[in-house]
Design an enzyme around this catalytic site. Sequence first.
Site, PDB file in Angstrom:
ATOM      1  N   GLU A 187     -66.476 -18.876 -27.034  1.00 24.64           N
ATOM      2  CA  GLU A 187     -65.901 -17.287 -27.157  1.00 24.64           C
ATOM      3  C   GLU A 187     -65.854 -17.267 -28.394  1.00 24.64           C
ATOM      4  O   GLU A 187     -66.565 -15.302 -28.950  1.00 24.64           O
ATOM      5  CB  GLU A 187     -64.084 -16.952 -26.196  1.00 24.64           C
ATOM      6  N   THR A 241     -70.621  -7.402 -26.460  1.00 21.71           N
ATOM      7  CA  THR A 241     -69.193  -7.689 -27.189  1.00 21.71           C
ATOM      8  C   THR A 241     -69.707  -7.207 -28.802  1.00 21.71           C
ATOM      9  O   THR A 241     -68.395  -6.473 -29.331  1.00 21.71           O
ATOM     10  CB  THR A 241     -68.435  -8.557 -26.978  1.00 21.71           C
TER      11      THR A 241
END
Length: 371
Positions: A187, A241
């Site tokens: 991530e 994101t």
Amino acid sequence: MAICHHQPQFAVSSSSFPFTTNLSNKSHLHLPSSFRCNLSIASILEPEPVYTSVKSFAPATVANLGPGFDFLGCAVDGIGDYVTLKVDPQVHPGDISITDITGTGNSAKKLSKDPMWNCAGIAAISVMKMLNIRSVGLSLSLEKGLPLGSGLGSSAASAAAAAIAVNEIFGGKLPALDLVMAGLESEAKVSGYHADNIAPAIMGGFVLVRSYDPLELIPLKFPVEKNLCFVLVNPEFEAPTKKMRAALPTEITMSHHIWNSSQAGALVAAVLQGDLIGFGKALSADKIVEPRRAPLIPGMDGVKKAALAAGAYGCTISGAGPTAVAVTDDEEKGRKIGEKMVEAFMAEGNLKAVAMVKKLDRVGARLVSQR
């Protein structure tokens, strides 16, 4: 802080993780009320593969849940990513090769097969390092069930499915928190160091990230007798994101801090009590993140109003967006709410959208087959 994936050899103290580590049988997974990364560096024996091939699944996730930016998330049932992992003598020992990427949308074209630049590959390599795998090579194929940049934890699902697959092919030696740490490494390269997708993707249910340094996670148990439905409406619009995080404020007022803190507390209480009305109110009440992101998603304000007018208990942006998530207690009501939200995306944002009604995934990443 012991960063699990930064060291090639680890031993886990059983006193730090008082729960079963075989994640292929989630009915026997006992999670404490909270647990933290507390590892000691030591030499461990390289485990032998117990299967020649495994296939794993990891669910979609809804992060933030309104006021819980970067520290609250949950898993949703029925959609997610699959990983097929094989012991491959053609792959150099200690390495992993990504042989195929298929699935939703343009995933195959956009995602790299270089394991150092792929979410599944990064997580798989991290777990191999934790297990000290040096004499076996692995090949991995990824089936994307989630579109990229959807706000449904697409990168986390890939990482979680890969982490669980590597762990299970070697006998499930590592506990859940280690796998979360492996997913966090993935991530961090894609969207930032946040665990509100990867933790519920691996653990299932609702998860509160109490601390990042050290990493400490608290599973939140939603009552099994309560019916919770998520209405997920995904427009044809990509919201990366990193771009959506760049829109966030660097400073906030004390009044907004107090408000969001109280709403996050109310949301946690509502989850534990199974209070859907309170859950919906808190979900809808973010005054810090949603006001900055909603204008970047065409029609989002109108979609939220349409959901609430149709009877949803609450509505917000799922993760970084563009998916909108509403909550209700009935699948038929959820379908009607979804129809109104789809109509609003077209009317207010000129975007086509697809609605689906899903329940809470209480299991998280798991094996679906092995041989």
